[in-house]
Design a protein around this motif. Structure first.
Motif, PDB file in Angstrom:
ATOM      1  N   GLY A   1      69.402   5.741  12.939  1.00  0.00           N
ATOM      2  CA  GLY A   1      68.939   4.550  13.651  1.00  0.00           C
ATOM      3  C   GLY A   1      69.958   3.428  13.639  1.00  0.00           C
ATOM      4  O   GLY A   1      69.735   2.373  14.248  1.00  0.00           O
ATOM      5  N   ALA A   2      71.098   3.636  12.959  1.00  0.00           N
ATOM      6  CA  ALA A   2      72.162   2.609  12.992  1.00  0.00           C
ATOM      7  C   ALA A   2      72.670   2.471  14.430  1.00  0.00           C
ATOM      8  O   ALA A   2      72.640   3.431  15.201  1.00  0.00           O
ATOM      9  CB  ALA A   2      73.306   3.036  12.076  1.00  0.00           C
ATOM     10  N   LEU A   3      73.144   1.267  14.770  1.00  0.00           N
ATOM     11  CA  LEU A   3      73.534   1.007  16.151  1.00  0.00           C
ATOM     12  C   LEU A   3      75.041   1.106  16.343  1.00  0.00           C
ATOM     13  O   LEU A   3      75.819   0.779  15.438  1.00  0.00           O
ATOM     14  CB  LEU A   3      73.056  -0.386  16.578  1.00  0.00           C
ATOM     15  CG  LEU A   3      71.541  -0.565  16.572  1.00  0.00           C
ATOM     16  CD1 LEU A   3      71.164  -1.959  17.049  1.00  0.00           C
ATOM     17  CD2 LEU A   3      70.850   0.495  17.440  1.00  0.00           C
ATOM     18  N   ARG A   4      75.445   1.542  17.506  1.00  0.00           N
ATOM     19  CA  ARG A   4      76.865   1.565  17.870  1.00  0.00           C
ATOM     20  C   ARG A   4      77.074   0.418  18.856  1.00  0.00           C
ATOM     21  O   ARG A   4      76.399   0.350  19.891  1.00  0.00           O
ATOM     22  CB  ARG A   4      77.207   2.891  18.534  1.00  0.00           C
ATOM     23  CG  ARG A   4      78.699   3.102  18.675  1.00  0.00           C
ATOM     24  CD  ARG A   4      78.958   4.472  19.273  1.00  0.00           C
ATOM     25  NE  ARG A   4      80.282   4.945  18.921  1.00  0.00           N
ATOM     26  CZ  ARG A   4      80.939   5.850  19.610  1.00  0.00           C
ATOM     27  NH1 ARG A   4      80.406   6.390  20.684  1.00  0.00           N
ATOM     28  NH2 ARG A   4      82.138   6.226  19.240  1.00  0.00           N
ATOM     29  N   PRO A   5      78.001  -0.485  18.538  1.00  0.00           N
ATOM     30  CA  PRO A   5      78.061  -1.726  19.329  1.00  0.00           C
ATOM     31  C   PRO A   5      78.545  -1.521  20.759  1.00  0.00           C
ATOM     32  O   PRO A   5      79.268  -0.580  21.063  1.00  0.00           O
ATOM     33  CB  PRO A   5      79.069  -2.574  18.549  1.00  0.00           C
ATOM     34  CG  PRO A   5      79.869  -1.610  17.758  1.00  0.00           C
ATOM     35  CD  PRO A   5      78.988  -0.427  17.467  1.00  0.00           C
TER      36      PRO A   5
ATOM     37  N   ASN B   1      54.551   6.155  13.629  1.00  0.00           N
ATOM     38  CA  ASN B   1      55.953   6.058  14.057  1.00  0.00           C
ATOM     39  C   ASN B   1      56.938   5.723  12.940  1.00  0.00           C
ATOM     40  O   ASN B   1      57.712   4.763  13.050  1.00  0.00           O
ATOM     41  CB  ASN B   1      56.059   5.018  15.193  1.00  0.00           C
ATOM     42  CG  ASN B   1      55.141   5.369  16.343  1.00  0.00           C
ATOM     43  OD1 ASN B   1      55.205   6.465  16.864  1.00  0.00           O
ATOM     44  ND2 ASN B   1      54.254   4.453  16.711  1.00  0.00           N
ATOM     45  N   PRO B   2      56.949   6.504  11.859  1.00  0.00           N
ATOM     46  CA  PRO B   2      57.922   6.223  10.785  1.00  0.00           C
ATOM     47  C   PRO B   2      59.347   6.388  11.320  1.00  0.00           C
ATOM     48  O   PRO B   2      59.658   7.404  11.970  1.00  0.00           O
ATOM     49  CB  PRO B   2      57.604   7.291   9.729  1.00  0.00           C
ATOM     50  CG  PRO B   2      56.812   8.346  10.435  1.00  0.00           C
ATOM     51  CD  PRO B   2      56.130   7.695  11.599  1.00  0.00           C
ATOM     52  N   ALA B   3      60.174   5.395  11.035  1.00  0.00           N
ATOM     53  CA  ALA B   3      61.540   5.417  11.585  1.00  0.00           C
ATOM     54  C   ALA B   3      62.311   6.640  11.099  1.00  0.00           C
ATOM     55  O   ALA B   3      63.180   7.154  11.814  1.00  0.00           O
ATOM     56  CB  ALA B   3      62.266   4.131  11.185  1.00  0.00           C
ATOM     57  N   ALA B   4      61.984   7.124   9.889  1.00  0.00           N
ATOM     58  CA  ALA B   4      62.709   8.293   9.363  1.00  0.00           C
ATOM     59  C   ALA B   4      62.476   9.521  10.240  1.00  0.00           C
ATOM     60  O   ALA B   4      63.271  10.457  10.225  1.00  0.00           O
ATOM     61  CB  ALA B   4      62.257   8.580   7.939  1.00  0.00           C
TER      62      ALA B   4
ATOM     63  N   PRO C   1      65.787  10.305  14.193  1.00  0.00           N
ATOM     64  CA  PRO C   1      66.460  11.569  14.554  1.00  0.00           C
ATOM     65  C   PRO C   1      65.912  12.176  15.843  1.00  0.00           C
ATOM     66  O   PRO C   1      66.670  12.812  16.592  1.00  0.00           O
ATOM     67  CB  PRO C   1      66.215  12.483  13.349  1.00  0.00           C
ATOM     68  CG  PRO C   1      65.192  11.825  12.513  1.00  0.00           C
ATOM     69  CD  PRO C   1      65.197  10.371  12.843  1.00  0.00           C
ATOM     70  N   LEU C   2      64.615  11.987  16.124  1.00  0.00           N
ATOM     71  CA  LEU C   2      64.076  12.530  17.379  1.00  0.00           C
ATOM     72  C   LEU C   2      64.698  11.818  18.579  1.00  0.00           C
ATOM     73  O   LEU C   2      65.077  12.447  19.569  1.00  0.00           O
ATOM     74  CB  LEU C   2      62.550  12.381  17.414  1.00  0.00           C
ATOM     75  CG  LEU C   2      61.768  13.262  16.436  1.00  0.00           C
ATOM     76  CD1 LEU C   2      60.273  12.998  16.573  1.00  0.00           C
ATOM     77  CD2 LEU C   2      62.066  14.749  16.664  1.00  0.00           C
ATOM     78  N   ASP C   3      64.790  10.499  18.496  1.00  0.00           N
ATOM     79  CA  ASP C   3      65.381   9.736  19.610  1.00  0.00           C
ATOM     80  C   ASP C   3      66.848  10.105  19.799  1.00  0.00           C
ATOM     81  O   ASP C   3      67.328  10.266  20.929  1.00  0.00           O
ATOM     82  CB  ASP C   3      65.269   8.227  19.352  1.00  0.00           C
ATOM     83  CG  ASP C   3      63.839   7.730  19.478  1.00  0.00           C
ATOM     84  OD1 ASP C   3      62.969   8.528  19.889  1.00  0.00           O
ATOM     85  OD2 ASP C   3      63.589   6.549  19.148  1.00  0.00           O
TER      86      ASP C   3
ATOM     87  N   VAL D   1      65.559   6.940  25.531  1.00  0.00           N
ATOM     88  CA  VAL D   1      65.752   6.361  24.192  1.00  0.00           C
ATOM     89  C   VAL D   1      67.093   6.787  23.582  1.00  0.00           C
ATOM     90  O   VAL D   1      67.679   7.799  23.961  1.00  0.00           O
ATOM     91  CB  VAL D   1      64.623   6.809  23.233  1.00  0.00           C
ATOM     92  CG1 VAL D   1      63.324   6.117  23.571  1.00  0.00           C
ATOM     93  CG2 VAL D   1      64.457   8.326  23.256  1.00  0.00           C
ATOM     94  N   GLY D   2      67.541   5.998  22.614  1.00  0.00           N
ATOM     95  CA  GLY D   2      68.662   6.419  21.767  1.00  0.00           C
ATOM     96  C   GLY D   2      70.036   6.101  22.314  1.00  0.00           C
ATOM     97  O   GLY D   2      71.035   6.521  21.741  1.00  0.00           O
ATOM     98  N   GLY D   3      70.128   5.315  23.378  1.00  0.00           N
ATOM     99  CA  GLY D   3      71.423   5.060  24.007  1.00  0.00           C
ATOM    100  C   GLY D   3      72.404   4.278  23.144  1.00  0.00           C
ATOM    101  O   GLY D   3      73.609   4.391  23.326  1.00  0.00           O
ATOM    102  N   LEU D   4      71.876   3.491  22.211  1.00  0.00           N
ATOM    103  CA  LEU D   4      72.759   2.632  21.419  1.00  0.00           C
ATOM    104  C   LEU D   4      72.891   3.119  19.978  1.00  0.00           C
ATOM    105  O   LEU D   4      73.398   2.398  19.122  1.00  0.00           O
ATOM    106  CB  LEU D   4      72.227   1.182  21.432  1.00  0.00           C
ATOM    107  CG  LEU D   4      72.059   0.544  22.815  1.00  0.00           C
ATOM    108  CD1 LEU D   4      71.439  -0.848  22.682  1.00  0.00           C
ATOM    109  CD2 LEU D   4      73.388   0.455  23.548  1.00  0.00           C
ATOM    110  N   MET D   5      72.451   4.352  19.713  1.00  0.00           N
ATOM    111  CA  MET D   5      72.441   4.824  18.321  1.00  0.00           C
ATOM    112  C   MET D   5      73.814   5.357  17.906  1.00  0.00           C
ATOM    113  O   MET D   5      74.477   6.073  18.662  1.00  0.00           O
ATOM    114  CB  MET D   5      71.377   5.908  18.152  1.00  0.00           C
ATOM    115  CG  MET D   5      69.970   5.362  18.354  1.00  0.00           C
ATOM    116  SD  MET D   5      68.714   6.652  18.298  1.00  0.00           S
ATOM    117  CE  MET D   5      68.465   6.750  16.542  1.00  0.00           C
TER     118      MET D   5
END
Ligand code: GLY
Ligand code: MN
Ligand code: MN
Length: 436
Positions: free
Chosen positions: A349-353, A141-144, A148-150, A340-344
């Motif tokens: 992978g950076a988050l949107r507040p 599960n590499p984040a890189a 992008p998949l999520d 997945v990915g609702g807060l990206m």
């Protein structure tokens, strides 16, 4: 209704494109995606129910344990399908539905055969729950790759929308059956059994544990019990329950009043808010704005129903709406009920507040074409939150007699599944209820 078969190959091409871009950008040759294995219960020889790896399910509509999918950009995906020699259990039958034609499908009897069947000399990303069977095969599960998949999974292909539409149809049918059972005086437990029967699903197949709540139980957001005894008085009924289709799940809530009166009026008012919010689902819309608009509209409902002495923005600013509507307006929906990915913020992978003061919102993104989201406003009478409101400045802004009158009905939530489309939102839930 379009057949899922005709839509499957274009879906697979789109998914393969997402994977190729993510793998190439992170310098992997390919991905290994296990279907998963049901975990064993502690100190026992009984497994928990099997819940397939959602990344596997995006590729494979039928999932059974112990399979391994090998994906390499530009090549036919290799599906190593486990059919073990086992006389204690019925081995899964070899799939032969049209989707299998897109795969190089090979039968293996165990993990060592699967490992031996893999092409060698590859740098693999292993996308799934790490398990001894796949140790050493690749980087887990590499984040890189996963980020992008999520991020990309939020926009559904037409095949996925069709699966969700079918899950909505099964859910609406089962909701109708559950409502009938409630009106006939059934207990929560009996309603639940009737729901499963009508959905054609055993409990472990459902996308999440159904919330089947009579009267005050509607105030418990994730009420998890099923009373065996029918309630002495039938006042209200809240049911939050979905149904599965090929790994995708619907997420539907309806609330009913036993007869006309203030609670029925509240249900109708929340339903009006729900429709209004669902109409805002569109590509380019910041989902956080839908959540904030929900608070303003609920501020209006609370005033109209005599619960609040302030309305709209004033009710929001004073914190009155928070006392009655403490959760987010919804979330992404797909292979997972809270997809997945609702807060990206982007595909790194950076988050949107979340908006300040709204800690439970699960989706902060701008909607885009094909996003499927829930819209689920609610008004509840939750002792814990009402006690806090009574102890601060909100005490004077709330009509406590009105609260007491409605408290025995628990709460209202209305939840639909809505697709963001340039031509206007598609409400899968209302469509499904209209067809049942
Ligand atoms: N059923 C869980 C939810 O509505 O999010
Ligand atoms: Mn939901
Ligand atoms: Mn729900």
């Amino acid at each position: 209704m379009a057949t899922t078969e005709a839509l499957f190959n274009p879906h697979l091409e789109a998914v393969a494109g997402h994977f190729a871009r993510a793998l190439e950008a992170a310098a992997f040759d390919g991905a290994l995606i296990p279907s998963g294995e049901p975990p064993m219960q502690f100190a026992d020889d009984q497994p928990y129910p099997f819940k397939a790896n959602p990344r596997y399910r995006q590729w494979v509509p039928e999932a059974s344990p112990g399979c391994l999918l090998a994906v390499e950009p530009g090549r036919r995906p290799l599906l190593l399908f486990r059919q073990e020699a086992d006389y204690w259990h019925m081995p899964p039958s070899i799939p032969d539905a049209p989707w299998t034609r897109a795969y190089d499908l090979r039968i293996v009897s165990d993990a060592s055969e699967a490992r031996a069947a893999l092409p060698t000399g590859r740098r693999w990303a292993l996308l799934g729950e790490p398990a001894p069977a796949w140790d050493g095969l690749g980087e887990a599960n590499p984040a890189a790759v996963t980020a992008p998949l999520d991020y990309g999974r939020a926009a559904k292909t037409p095949y996925e929308v069709e699966c969700l539409a079918r899950a909505s149809l099964a859910g609406a049918r089962a909701h109708r059956a559950a409502e009938r059972a409630w009106r006939d005086g059934a207990s929560e437990f009996a309603i639940h059994l009737e729901y499963c029967r009508a959905a054609g699903a055993r409990e472990e197949d459902l996308p999440y544990n159904s919330i089947v709540a009579c009267n005050e139980h509607g105030a418990v957001l994730h009420y998890q019990h099923l009373d065996r005894q029918a309630p002495a008085a039938r006042r209200s009924f809240l049911i939050d329950a979905g149904a599965p289709y090929a790994g995708y799940g619907s997420d539907i809530t309806r609330t009913y009043a036993a007869g006309p009166g203030p609670f029925a009026d509240l249900v109708a008012a929340v339903d009006g808010v729900q429709r209004r919010l669902a109409s805002l689902v569109a590509p380019g819309r910041d989902y956080r704005d839908i959540h904030l608009e929900a608070h303003r509209l609920i501020g209006g409902v609370l005033a109209d129903c005599g619960l609040s002495r302030v309305r709209d923005d004033d009710a929001v600013d004073a914190g009155v709406t928070r006392a009655f509507f403490p959760h987010g307006i919804g979330h992404l929906l797909g292979l997972q009920v809270h997809d997945v990915g609702g807060l990206m913020a982007d595909d790194t992978g950076a988050l949107r507040p979340r908006p300040e003061g709204h800690p439970f919102l699960r989706l902060t993104r701008d909607l885009a074409e094909g996003f499927v989201v829930t819209i689920e406003p609610g008004v509840y009478f939750i002792d814990l939150l009402l006690a806090a409101a009574r102890a601060d400045r909100r005490a004077a802004l709330i009509d406590w007699d009105r609260v007491e009158a409605l408290r025995p009905c628990g709460g209202v939530r209305i939840e639909d599944n809505v697709v963001a489309l340039a031509g206007g939102p598609r409400n899968l839930t209302r469509e499904a209820f209209a067809a049942t």
